[in-house]
Design a protein around this motif. Sequence first.
Motif, PDB file in Angstrom:
ATOM      1  N   GLU A  96     -27.177 -46.577 -83.896  1.00  0.00           N
ATOM      2  CA  GLU A  96     -26.208 -46.571 -82.808  1.00  0.00           C
ATOM      3  C   GLU A  96     -25.728 -47.961 -82.409  1.00  0.00           C
ATOM      4  O   GLU A  96     -24.566 -48.144 -82.046  1.00  0.00           O
ATOM      5  N   PHE A  97     -26.604 -48.968 -82.485  1.00  0.00           N
ATOM      6  CA  PHE A  97     -26.253 -50.282 -81.957  1.00  0.00           C
ATOM      7  C   PHE A  97     -26.171 -51.331 -83.077  1.00  0.00           C
ATOM      8  O   PHE A  97     -27.146 -51.567 -83.793  1.00  0.00           O
ATOM      9  N   GLY A  98     -24.983 -51.905 -83.188  1.00  0.00           N
ATOM     10  CA  GLY A  98     -24.773 -52.921 -84.204  1.00  0.00           C
ATOM     11  C   GLY A  98     -25.530 -54.199 -83.891  1.00  0.00           C
ATOM     12  O   GLY A  98     -25.911 -54.461 -82.745  1.00  0.00           O
ATOM     13  N   SER A  99     -25.712 -55.011 -84.892  1.00  0.00           N
ATOM     14  CA  SER A  99     -26.510 -56.236 -84.741  1.00  0.00           C
ATOM     15  C   SER A  99     -25.858 -57.243 -83.803  1.00  0.00           C
ATOM     16  O   SER A  99     -26.509 -58.169 -83.330  1.00  0.00           O
ATOM     17  N   ASN A 100     -24.562 -57.055 -83.513  1.00  0.00           N
ATOM     18  CA  ASN A 100     -23.867 -57.985 -82.618  1.00  0.00           C
ATOM     19  C   ASN A 100     -23.894 -57.542 -81.156  1.00  0.00           C
ATOM     20  O   ASN A 100     -23.396 -58.250 -80.274  1.00  0.00           O
ATOM     21  N   GLU A 101     -24.465 -56.359 -80.853  1.00  0.00           N
ATOM     22  CA  GLU A 101     -24.499 -55.875 -79.474  1.00  0.00           C
ATOM     23  C   GLU A 101     -25.713 -56.449 -78.743  1.00  0.00           C
ATOM     24  O   GLU A 101     -26.795 -56.596 -79.331  1.00  0.00           O
ATOM     25  N   PRO A 102     -25.575 -56.746 -77.437  1.00  0.00           N
ATOM     26  CA  PRO A 102     -26.653 -57.390 -76.674  1.00  0.00           C
ATOM     27  C   PRO A 102     -27.721 -56.394 -76.212  1.00  0.00           C
ATOM     28  O   PRO A 102     -27.883 -56.116 -75.025  1.00  0.00           O
ATOM     29  N   VAL A 103     -28.450 -55.846 -77.163  1.00  0.00           N
ATOM     30  CA  VAL A 103     -29.500 -54.873 -76.857  1.00  0.00           C
ATOM     31  C   VAL A 103     -30.802 -55.296 -77.530  1.00  0.00           C
ATOM     32  O   VAL A 103     -30.807 -56.019 -78.530  1.00  0.00           O
ATOM     33  N   ASN A 104     -31.902 -54.819 -76.954  1.00  0.00           N
ATOM     34  CA  ASN A 104     -33.232 -55.089 -77.506  1.00  0.00           C
ATOM     35  C   ASN A 104     -33.983 -53.784 -77.680  1.00  0.00           C
ATOM     36  O   ASN A 104     -33.692 -52.785 -77.023  1.00  0.00           O
ATOM     37  N   ILE A 105     -34.984 -53.806 -78.547  1.00  0.00           N
ATOM     38  CA  ILE A 105     -35.890 -52.666 -78.690  1.00  0.00           C
ATOM     39  C   ILE A 105     -37.319 -53.197 -78.611  1.00  0.00           C
ATOM     40  O   ILE A 105     -37.690 -54.134 -79.324  1.00  0.00           O
ATOM     41  N   LEU A 106     -38.105 -52.606 -77.713  1.00  0.00           N
ATOM     42  CA  LEU A 106     -39.499 -53.027 -77.504  1.00  0.00           C
ATOM     43  C   LEU A 106     -40.407 -51.825 -77.684  1.00  0.00           C
ATOM     44  O   LEU A 106     -40.142 -50.746 -77.152  1.00  0.00           O
ATOM     45  N   LEU A 107     -41.491 -52.025 -78.423  1.00  0.00           N
ATOM     46  CA  LEU A 107     -42.465 -50.969 -78.680  1.00  0.00           C
ATOM     47  C   LEU A 107     -43.842 -51.454 -78.251  1.00  0.00           C
ATOM     48  O   LEU A 107     -44.417 -52.352 -78.869  1.00  0.00           O
ATOM     49  N   LYS A 108     -44.369 -50.891 -77.161  1.00  0.00           N
ATOM     50  CA  LYS A 108     -45.737 -51.200 -76.715  1.00  0.00           C
ATOM     51  C   LYS A 108     -46.611 -50.042 -77.154  1.00  0.00           C
ATOM     52  O   LYS A 108     -46.553 -48.943 -76.615  1.00  0.00           O
ATOM     53  N   VAL A 109     -47.423 -50.273 -78.191  1.00  0.00           N
ATOM     54  CA  VAL A 109     -48.139 -49.191 -78.855  1.00  0.00           C
ATOM     55  C   VAL A 109     -49.643 -49.444 -78.894  1.00  0.00           C
ATOM     56  O   VAL A 109     -50.114 -50.562 -78.752  1.00  0.00           O
ATOM     57  N   TYR A 110     -50.361 -48.371 -79.095  1.00  0.00           N
ATOM     58  CA  TYR A 110     -51.798 -48.466 -79.347  1.00  0.00           C
ATOM     59  C   TYR A 110     -52.218 -47.265 -80.179  1.00  0.00           C
ATOM     60  O   TYR A 110     -51.507 -46.251 -80.239  1.00  0.00           O
ATOM     61  N   LYS A 111     -53.361 -47.403 -80.841  1.00  0.00           N
ATOM     62  CA  LYS A 111     -53.967 -46.282 -81.550  1.00  0.00           C
ATOM     63  C   LYS A 111     -55.425 -46.222 -81.149  1.00  0.00           C
ATOM     64  O   LYS A 111     -56.125 -47.234 -81.237  1.00  0.00           O
ATOM     65  N   PRO A 112     -55.909 -45.077 -80.685  1.00  0.00           N
ATOM     66  CA  PRO A 112     -57.306 -44.984 -80.277  1.00  0.00           C
ATOM     67  C   PRO A 112     -58.253 -45.383 -81.407  1.00  0.00           C
ATOM     68  O   PRO A 112     -58.048 -45.011 -82.566  1.00  0.00           O
ATOM     69  N   ASN A 113     -59.258 -46.175 -81.057  1.00  0.00           N
ATOM     70  CA  ASN A 113     -60.310 -46.557 -81.997  1.00  0.00           C
ATOM     71  C   ASN A 113     -59.782 -47.323 -83.205  1.00  0.00           C
ATOM     72  O   ASN A 113     -60.357 -47.254 -84.299  1.00  0.00           O
ATOM     73  N   LYS A 114     -58.679 -48.055 -83.017  1.00  0.00           N
ATOM     74  CA  LYS A 114     -58.125 -48.850 -84.102  1.00  0.00           C
ATOM     75  C   LYS A 114     -57.812 -50.251 -83.593  1.00  0.00           C
ATOM     76  O   LYS A 114     -57.253 -50.408 -82.503  1.00  0.00           O
ATOM     77  N   PRO A 115     -58.183 -51.312 -84.345  1.00  0.00           N
ATOM     78  CA  PRO A 115     -57.896 -52.678 -83.902  1.00  0.00           C
ATOM     79  C   PRO A 115     -56.401 -52.894 -83.689  1.00  0.00           C
ATOM     80  O   PRO A 115     -55.570 -52.347 -84.430  1.00  0.00           O
ATOM     81  N   SER A 116     -56.058 -53.689 -82.696  1.00  0.00           N
ATOM     82  CA  SER A 116     -54.650 -53.888 -82.341  1.00  0.00           C
ATOM     83  C   SER A 116     -53.853 -54.506 -83.474  1.00  0.00           C
ATOM     84  O   SER A 116     -52.685 -54.165 -83.677  1.00  0.00           O
TER      85      SER A 116
END
Length: 364
Positions: free
Chosen positions: A177-197
């Motif tokens: 949806e968003f071209g590389s020239n548009e002023p948008v960001n994507i952030l993913l704050k994730v975790y997995k149980p019992n797995k090193p970060s």
Amino acid sequence: MKVLYISHHRQRSGSGEAARNYMRALRSVGVEVAARPILLQGDLNEIPEDIRRMEETSTEDCDVCIQHVLPHYLDYNGNFKKNIAVLITETVGWEHSGWNQFINTMDEVWVPNTDAKYHSNIKPPIKIIPHASNPDRYQGVKPAVIPELQGGYTFYYVGEHSRRKRISAFIEAFHLEFGSNEPVNILLKVYKPNKPSHETFKEVVDLCNQIKTGLKLYPDVSRYHSELIMANYMTDQDLLALHKACDCFVLTSYGEAWSYPAFDAMALGKQVIAPMCGGPLEFLDDKNNAYLVEGEYVPCIGSSETFNFLNTGREKWYSVHIDNLRIEMRQAYDNRGVKSDFPKYLLYSYENIGKRMVEAINAN
């Protein structure tokens, strides 16, 4: 009234948080709670002091037994006036798992959302008791300082990385949806149980690169927007500050009985995009700047994180359509200046939910 509350409340999970908050809701309206845990993998290292006091409370003279556990742990006891099961489901057709034979022994069943009530083929009466939350958590939260997000509108996700959470749909729709020239960001704050970060971090980096390579929109992955991926441990206050620093929470899960991260985002005044099913329908609407994505129920495939008898191909979960997700993301971006002044999160305070729980207990 005195309640014996048996649950997986020591779990470091959304279900564990829900159990702790239900018990606090009961206490907020004067109900004495004797808490007893059933332990699973991934339990909390430190038990909150108020929960520990409930665990130390005697079970003598308990009138009601609430069992907020995986259904195969349910145990009916005729010494109580009422045996209540709290049922958390996120698929349609889960009865093939055999869980209903345990649930059908209970006097009453509580579910957190309307979809769960109408998708549950069981015998006991079903009542809707939404999850509870502490409204004080959202007061005075200051945004985290994240230099990578400066000058752009940020779509983000906070939560577990698993097959059911389906963050791949979010990543795919964002880059389509968003071209590389548009002023948008994507952030993913994730975790997995019992797995090193660091392992979780690498897994998500690889997933992002795989999706971008497969899309073939640009000659190489460096031409796309770069995902900001966080897999480190954060305290509750740090997570709220992260929400505050971002703009639009995106949930593309195959199923959610509630979703505390989406609820937190809503409570902090953020735009929220979520599937048109399950828990989010209870607290998201156009009054609080929410965008619900259409989809369809499809067979469960590839869910290896659960029991072998659960989330099989005999069940179905909700799959958002990528094109519809793109439309809602674009609308959220176009409406980025619109703010919600409807504090719907207050409806789910400990006191309000505690009153609903007591009314349900006292009703026939």
